[in-house]
Design an enzyme around this catalytic site. Sequence first.
Site, PDB file in Angstrom:
ATOM      1  N   ASP A  20       0.832  -1.196   0.000  1.00 15.37           N
ATOM      2  CA  ASP A  20       0.000   0.000   0.000  1.00 15.37           C
ATOM      3  C   ASP A  20       0.873   1.254   0.000  1.00 15.37           C
ATOM      4  O   ASP A  20       1.622   1.498   0.946  1.00 15.37           O
ATOM      5  CB  ASP A  20      -0.887  -0.032   1.251  1.00 15.37           C
ATOM      6  CG  ASP A  20      -1.886   1.110   1.302  1.00 15.37           C
ATOM      7  OD1 ASP A  20      -1.990   1.861   0.310  1.00 15.37           O
ATOM      8  OD2 ASP A  20      -2.567   1.246   2.328  1.00 15.37           O
TER       9      ASP A  20
ATOM     10  N   ASP B 124      -2.593   6.454  -5.568  1.00 16.05           N
ATOM     11  CA  ASP B 124      -2.678   5.519  -4.448  1.00 16.05           C
ATOM     12  C   ASP B 124      -2.903   4.106  -4.968  1.00 16.05           C
ATOM     13  O   ASP B 124      -3.825   3.867  -5.762  1.00 16.05           O
ATOM     14  CB  ASP B 124      -3.828   5.944  -3.524  1.00 16.05           C
ATOM     15  CG  ASP B 124      -3.977   5.042  -2.324  1.00 16.05           C
ATOM     16  OD1 ASP B 124      -2.941   4.634  -1.754  1.00 16.05           O
ATOM     17  OD2 ASP B 124      -5.119   4.738  -1.937  1.00 16.05           O
TER      18      ASP B 124
END
Length: 490
Positions: A167, A368
């Site tokens: 992430d 992201d």
Amino acid sequence: MATLNDPFSVKMIIFIHFFTMISCFVERSSGFEGRNDETHFRSVEISSFLPADVCTHSTIKGFNKRKSTMEILHRHGPCSQNNASTAPSLSEILSQDQARVESIQARIDPNSNSKKNKLENLNSKINNFDDKKTNLPVQSGRSLGSGNYIVTVGLGTPKRTLSLMFDTGSDLTWTQCQPCARSCYKQQEPIFNPLTSSSYKNVSCNSAECSQLSSATGNSPGCSTKTCVYGIQYGDQSFSVGFFSRDKLTISAADVFPSILFGCGQNNQGLFGNTAGLLGLGRNALSIVSQTAPKYGKYFSYCLPSTSSKTGHLTLGKSRALTRVNFTPLDRSQGTSFYFIDIVSISVGGRQLPIRHSVFQTAGGIIDSGTVITRLPPAAYSAMSAAFRKLMSKYPIARAYSILDTCYDLSGYTSVSIPTISFTFGGNVKLDLDPTGILVAVAKSRLCLAFAGNSDASSVAIYGNTQQKTFEVVYDVGAGKVGFAAAGCK
């Protein structure tokens, strides 16, 4: 008969030429109506949006020759060892995604009331870590919204294999640890036991590393018997709390880091998809990117496959296999975790949408890996949806699905002709999205535009992982830029 030397004939020829030029200009400038330029449409088999039942491993050229490369799997696809029966529905994934988006926007906006309330709840868990009688409510845990992609690493001595979600929107790396003093959710591998690792060490409360947790997690660390206690929370109160520690991290046989800081979770609640925890690739000093900087130079790249039945890859460090990467500058003035980028314009069907650059600049934008669906400012999304609908007018409209409101019923069709969508970022970097980054299948013959609008203009735009599919996304964090290379994987 008039000749070319006749002044009237010359004037007539000039007039006709001028009229032709004006007609062509009007035709080119008349918007989307009547457009017949097939170069800005792509005919795609509907089946290509649907995952297969069999795993297809990456065949990208040079993949096996790359150093420090890990295979990326979709945690709910056939390439993963997870039990398919536990996979959430697409509606649940989109709900998780919305919770993640709200969590990111709360982290970026320090005045958010929802952020203050969640921090108060988590700080209570950190401060009461030693209180064995404290009863914690069971949370729904539906909000990590991590984007569903996992990699496998080794931890400890001897090495224990763990599947971690990676992430770019998180900094702290953590995994569940025995003895699970409070709570551990189900994961596919045995839970890591620090007592069996000869290289494991706790981090003390008064260390400089412990104090860094505040910026990496947004929460002040706690202390338990002189050991630093971390706490991190995602979206709708799913969380991990435990000991801040050091141990050996193995990326590959040639890439071993003897003392990596990570969270050893003793109290973990949430729907983390049978994974062992999370690999943080943010910009903070505690992220894996920063901790491995002496070897990799704060440089990494990844490629997300087109469907969940295929694999991609995550590479730490530079790769000679990468060519023709176009870089856009990162805005490093905003915080220390997220990767801020400048969205300049969006085109649909070859036409730039009439969106002022100030619309994107109002709240800024980030890229992201964990957000599934790209979120745009309301004005930008409205313009995109309207343009897309005009160019898809020959297909029947279907009802909205969760956060997706531009959908089509393609029953009876085997293929669909869709307009191209491209994004232009700062530095004149233009990306023509893969079809799987434009539409998402919500049913066998029902496809939706894979974008959503933010609730207000002041919320940060998020360039999500669906739109990143098949691109090699390259982060040169040290140089302050992120790049894109087409056809990084399939």
